[in-house]
Design an enzyme around this catalytic site. Structure first.
Site, short mmCIF file in Angstrom:
data_model
loop_
_atom_site.label_atom_id
_atom_site.label_comp_id
_atom_site.label_asym_id
_atom_site.label_seq_id
_atom_site.Cartn_x
_atom_site.Cartn_y
_atom_site.Cartn_z
N GLU A 115 -5.26 -15.42 1.76
CA GLU A 115 -4.10 -15.20 2.63
C GLU A 115 -4.51 -14.93 4.08
O GLU A 115 -4.78 -13.79 4.45
CB GLU A 115 -3.25 -14.02 2.11
CG GLU A 115 -2.02 -13.76 2.99
CD GLU A 115 -1.14 -12.61 2.51
OE1 GLU A 115 -1.56 -11.87 1.59
OE2 GLU A 115 -0.05 -12.45 3.05
N ARG B 166 8.86 -8.73 1.00
CA ARG B 166 10.15 -8.27 1.53
C ARG B 166 11.32 -9.16 1.13
O ARG B 166 12.39 -8.67 0.78
CB ARG B 166 10.07 -8.16 3.06
CG ARG B 166 9.33 -6.93 3.51
CD ARG B 166 8.91 -7.03 4.95
NE ARG B 166 7.74 -7.88 5.12
CZ ARG B 166 7.13 -8.12 6.27
NH1 ARG B 166 7.62 -7.56 7.38
NH2 ARG B 166 6.06 -8.86 6.34
N SER C 112 6.58 -14.08 3.20
CA SER C 112 7.84 -14.17 3.96
C SER C 112 7.69 -13.60 5.37
O SER C 112 8.41 -14.03 6.27
CB SER C 112 9.00 -13.51 3.21
OG SER C 112 8.79 -12.15 2.96
N SER D 17 5.51 -16.46 -2.45
CA SER D 17 4.81 -15.24 -2.88
C SER D 17 5.35 -14.14 -1.97
O SER D 17 4.63 -13.60 -1.13
CB SER D 17 3.29 -15.41 -2.72
OG SER D 17 2.64 -14.19 -3.02
N LYS E 17 -2.20 -18.66 0.50
CA LYS E 17 -0.96 -17.95 0.85
C LYS E 17 -0.85 -17.90 2.37
O LYS E 17 -1.36 -16.99 3.01
CB LYS E 17 -0.97 -16.54 0.26
CG LYS E 17 0.24 -15.71 0.63
CD LYS E 17 0.43 -14.53 -0.30
CE LYS E 17 1.55 -13.62 0.20
NZ LYS E 17 1.98 -12.65 -0.79
N SER F 63 0.86 -1.18 0.00
CA SER F 63 0.00 0.00 0.00
C SER F 63 0.90 1.23 0.00
O SER F 63 2.10 1.13 0.27
CB SER F 63 -0.88 -0.01 1.25
OG SER F 63 -0.05 0.09 2.38
P1 13P Z 1 5.97 -10.43 2.80
O1 13P Z 1 6.62 -11.54 2.00
O2 13P Z 1 6.85 -9.21 2.92
O3 13P Z 1 5.39 -10.90 4.08
O4 13P Z 1 4.76 -9.91 1.91
C1 13P Z 1 3.94 -10.81 1.30
C2 13P Z 1 2.57 -10.30 1.25
O5 13P Z 1 1.99 -10.20 0.19
C3 13P Z 1 1.91 -9.93 2.51
O6 13P Z 1 0.57 -9.71 2.28
#
Ligand code: 13P
Length: 341
Positions: free
Chosen positions: A178, A293, A262, A290, A220, A26
């Site tokens: 997710e 960071r 991650s 997916s 996810k 965002s």
């Molecule tokens: P991270 O891998 O940085 O946790 O981000 C993945 C993501 O899409 C979080 O919604």
């Protein structure tokens, strides 16, 4: 709904050797990332940065199956006027879109959150489909702490995830479901395992109740890991073994693929964990990354907002994408990291 087509897209998203780039920060989150590298978060800088990633030929054509975009990005054009979505398509990757509208405090449940954005979602999905999006993402956030998560938080978030997933499939878009259990606390890996198991079970229960076709979605999840502030950090092998045990117990084999977030793991930890899980195969679903960071920290640093660093940024991105691509087949070794350093 054409389920055969949804299933084909979901399978392509988790194809062996490839994974998803989560570039859907965002405006608030990308500002934090830019602050860390001393770059002002303007619309042009955000465009330039993401254009750099999407024009990374090696990464995008060989290791990235899909890209999750933020609303601003899906409507943006590259410097030469090509829509960013077209750059992604030309590389062979699939464009996707984050459609949740963030979190709000959950009434009656202090310290807990519910993800919002269902109102008018059907109309928004249609516009995103017309622009080229073939999958979407909705993130629920579950925190572990003293007395939380409550059953209420788990249940309302699972309900919203299923509402979103059903709307996506009706719009011929593959939903990435997710439910993220945060790794911020001082809890140990077993507590993460137990909470994640409750969250996944409730999520699949809601998906079934709301008639979501499991064959046309991607999950996810977080991995089973120790909280960041836990004194006892689980080993790579323990994370891999417990995560696979957890997923086998909670995720039906009808689901074509699982693509991990991650969540604050270091770049190499995220790669090593995925790799170690593939050593425990065969697995009933595709299993890949997916990452946000863990794919972008290195290129952000290498780029640092300077046009003359674009090639270095792309090299850093391609390296991480290749490492994770190898991990998605269990073919990564830590010695490959040293060679590149
Ligand atoms: P991270 O891998 O940085 O946790 O981000 C993945 C993501 O899409 C979080 O919604």
């Amino acid at each position: 709904m054409n389920l055969t087509e949804l299933n084909k897209i979901a399978a392509a998203m988790v194809a062996p050797g490839k994974g998803i780039l989560a570039a859907d920060e965002s405006s608030g989150t990308i500002k934090k990332r830019f602050d860390a590298i001393g770059v002002e978060s303007t619309e042009t800088n955000r465009r330039d940065y993401r254009e750099m990633l999407f024009r990374s030929k090696e990464a995008m054509s060989q290791y990235i199956s899909g890209v999750i975009l933020y609303d601003e990005t899906i409507w943006q054009d590259a410097k030469d006027g090509t829509p960013l979505v077209k750059l992604i398509e030309q590389s062979g990757a699939i464009p996707g879109i984050k459609v949740d509208e963030g979190t709000q405090a959950l009434p009656m449940c202090p310290g807990e959150l519910v993800t919002v954005g269902l109102d008018k979602l059907a109309e928004r999905l249609k516009k995103y489909y017309d622009r080229g999006a073939r999958f979407a993402k909705w993130r629920a956030v579950i925190d572990i702490g003293s007395g939380i998560p409550s059953m209420t938080a788990i249940s309302v978030n699972a309900h919203a995830l299923a509402r979103y997933a059903a709307l996506c499939q009706a719009a011929q878009i593959v939903p990435i479901v997710e439910p993220e259990v945060l790794m911020d606390g001082d809890h140990d890996i077993d507590r993460c395992f137990e909470v994640t198991s409750r969250v996944l079970n409730m999520t699949f229960q809601e998906l079934r109740v709301q008639r979501v076709a499991l064959e046309g979605m991607v999950l996810k999840p977080n991995m089973a890991v120790s909280g960041k502030k836990c004194a006892k950090q689980a080993s790579v092998e323990e994370v891999a073994e417990k995560t696979i045990r957890l997923l086998k117990a909670c995720v039906p084999a009808a689901v074509p693929g699982i693509a991990f977030l991650s969540g604050g793991q270091s770049d190499q930890e995220a790669t090593a964990h995925l790799n170690a899980m593939h050593k425990l195969g065969p697995l009933p679903w595709g299993l890949t990354f997916s990452y946000g960071r863990a794919l972008q920290a290195a290129p952000q640093k290498a780029w640092s907002g300077k046009a003359e660093n674009v090639a270095a940024g792309q090299r850093a991105f391609s390296h991480r994408a290749r490492m994770n691509g190898l991990a998605s087949k269990g073919e990564w070794q830590s010695s490959l990291e040293q060679k590149a350093a």
